[in-house]
Design an enzyme around this catalytic site. Sequence first.
Site, PDB file in Angstrom:
ATOM      1  N   SER A 118     -50.569  25.784  30.234  1.00 41.30           N
ATOM      2  CA  SER A 118     -49.390  25.484  29.405  1.00 41.30           C
ATOM      3  C   SER A 118     -48.568  26.724  29.032  1.00 41.30           C
ATOM      4  O   SER A 118     -47.987  26.783  27.946  1.00 41.30           O
ATOM      5  CB  SER A 118     -49.794  24.698  28.154  1.00 41.30           C
ATOM      6  OG  SER A 118     -50.305  23.425  28.526  1.00 41.30           O
TER       7      SER A 118
ATOM      8  N   GLY B  56     -51.806  21.693  31.766  1.00 41.53           N
ATOM      9  CA  GLY B  56     -50.919  20.530  31.880  1.00 41.53           C
ATOM     10  C   GLY B  56     -50.875  19.669  30.631  1.00 41.53           C
ATOM     11  O   GLY B  56     -50.381  18.544  30.668  1.00 41.53           O
TER      12      GLY B  56
ATOM     13  N   GLU C 297     -58.494  29.899  32.829  1.00 43.02           N
ATOM     14  CA  GLU C 297     -57.688  28.710  32.555  1.00 43.02           C
ATOM     15  C   GLU C 297     -58.544  27.684  31.818  1.00 43.02           C
ATOM     16  O   GLU C 297     -59.306  26.931  32.454  1.00 43.02           O
ATOM     17  CB  GLU C 297     -57.179  28.091  33.861  1.00 43.02           C
ATOM     18  CG  GLU C 297     -56.311  29.015  34.678  1.00 43.02           C
ATOM     19  CD  GLU C 297     -55.399  28.239  35.625  1.00 43.02           C
ATOM     20  OE1 GLU C 297     -54.184  28.353  35.478  1.00 43.02           O
ATOM     21  OE2 GLU C 297     -55.920  27.505  36.490  1.00 43.02           O
TER      22      GLU C 297
ATOM     23  N   LYS D 101     -49.249  23.344  42.808  1.00 44.03           N
ATOM     24  CA  LYS D 101     -50.087  22.139  42.957  1.00 44.03           C
ATOM     25  C   LYS D 101     -49.451  21.223  44.011  1.00 44.03           C
ATOM     26  O   LYS D 101     -48.930  21.716  45.005  1.00 44.03           O
ATOM     27  CB  LYS D 101     -50.279  21.463  41.596  1.00 44.03           C
ATOM     28  CG  LYS D 101     -50.750  22.479  40.526  1.00 44.03           C
ATOM     29  CD  LYS D 101     -51.205  21.891  39.243  1.00 44.03           C
ATOM     30  CE  LYS D 101     -51.676  22.988  38.303  1.00 44.03           C
ATOM     31  NZ  LYS D 101     -52.235  22.500  37.075  1.00 44.03           N
TER      32      LYS D 101
ATOM     33  N   ASN E 219     -48.561  28.321  40.500  1.00 44.93           N
ATOM     34  CA  ASN E 219     -49.364  27.359  41.262  1.00 44.93           C
ATOM     35  C   ASN E 219     -48.592  26.045  41.270  1.00 44.93           C
ATOM     36  O   ASN E 219     -48.533  25.354  40.252  1.00 44.93           O
ATOM     37  CB  ASN E 219     -50.740  27.201  40.583  1.00 44.93           C
ATOM     38  CG  ASN E 219     -51.567  26.096  41.218  1.00 44.93           C
ATOM     39  OD1 ASN E 219     -51.224  25.586  42.301  1.00 44.93           O
ATOM     40  ND2 ASN E 219     -52.652  25.717  40.564  1.00 44.93           N
TER      41      ASN E 219
ATOM     42  N   GLU F 147     -58.835  21.890  38.923  1.00 45.17           N
ATOM     43  CA  GLU F 147     -58.672  20.585  39.588  1.00 45.17           C
ATOM     44  C   GLU F 147     -59.614  20.461  40.789  1.00 45.17           C
ATOM     45  O   GLU F 147     -60.099  19.378  41.095  1.00 45.17           O
ATOM     46  CB  GLU F 147     -57.195  20.382  39.965  1.00 45.17           C
ATOM     47  CG  GLU F 147     -56.378  20.067  38.715  1.00 45.17           C
ATOM     48  CD  GLU F 147     -55.018  20.703  38.647  1.00 45.17           C
ATOM     49  OE1 GLU F 147     -54.420  20.988  39.698  1.00 45.17           O
ATOM     50  OE2 GLU F 147     -54.544  20.942  37.512  1.00 45.17           O
TER      51      GLU F 147
ATOM     52  N   HIS G  10     -60.012  26.469  41.315  1.00 44.62           N
ATOM     53  CA  HIS G  10     -59.095  25.923  40.308  1.00 44.62           C
ATOM     54  C   HIS G  10     -59.771  24.743  39.620  1.00 44.62           C
ATOM     55  O   HIS G  10     -60.545  24.007  40.234  1.00 44.62           O
ATOM     56  CB  HIS G  10     -57.776  25.494  40.966  1.00 44.62           C
ATOM     57  CG  HIS G  10     -56.773  25.113  39.919  1.00 44.62           C
ATOM     58  ND1 HIS G  10     -56.733  23.857  39.368  1.00 44.62           N
ATOM     59  CD2 HIS G  10     -55.811  25.845  39.294  1.00 44.62           C
ATOM     60  CE1 HIS G  10     -55.766  23.833  38.443  1.00 44.62           C
ATOM     61  NE2 HIS G  10     -55.204  25.026  38.389  1.00 44.62           N
TER      62      HIS G  10
END
Length: 257
Positions: free
Chosen positions: A213, A173, A167, A11, A9, A97, A95
């Site tokens: 990560s 991240g 996730e 992003k 991904n 985000e 996702h």
Amino acid sequence: MGTPVIAGNWKMHKTPQEGRTFARQLSTKALNLPEVDFILFPSATGLHSIHEALVDTAIEMGGQNMHHEQSGAFTGENSAEMLVACGCQWVLIGHSERRHVFAEPADSRPLKVATALGAGLKVMLCVGELLEQRDQGRTQEVLREQLSNDLGQLQRFPVESVVIAYEPVWAIGTGVVATTQQAGEAHGMVRGVLRDLYPDDDLGAVKVLYGGSVKSSNAAELIGTPGIDGFLIGGASLELDEFVNIAEIAKQELRSA
Ligand code: 13P
């Protein structure tokens, strides 16, 4: 575990040109890794040119998001049909985000899932708890809430067309990866919730990926954890060698399993 899925991904990274170069180089390297299913999720602007680089390869591609309506006055959005027209086989839905940074309304997700499947896209549905929810012992409840909401329109679970990516938000991240025990337990919870939601379906072949990560330094133990069928990778998918290393590790683990 069947063929491991190694998904990147990107992003909001990589221009279409950078993405195309990466895709070309990956397609050469992927020839040596036929036991791995690669999927790239570039930004919408890169889809068309990256697709051209992936034609005649086994690497699949997806959008990072989509709108649930077929068309209309939705400035800045892309439809399922547009993703298909750009060569996508997949779309990421939910996702973290989208959920937490963009506060996407929960009631849009079941509509997105249904629209995507109706358009012939495969769905990678992302779920995961916040740190605070984990600390409160609510991980299972959150996963249940997300899966039952987001899959709410599906009478049956389409094993061939929906992959779940677990996730944990606190691992995305941050450099903090879930332990194999945490990831193994959460993957078990995801499968348990799916069994409760779809008691009549054969869910043996459902794929559940881990994301958060993932790097070449932690990929071996994660992929060796029962219930983890591959990875959805953010930061480490931006660098070709690191991304390919993770795929090599997944392949090795598969061989030795
Ligand atoms: P990182 O691998 O950068 O933690 O991101 C994970 C992710 O959000 C993939 O969708």
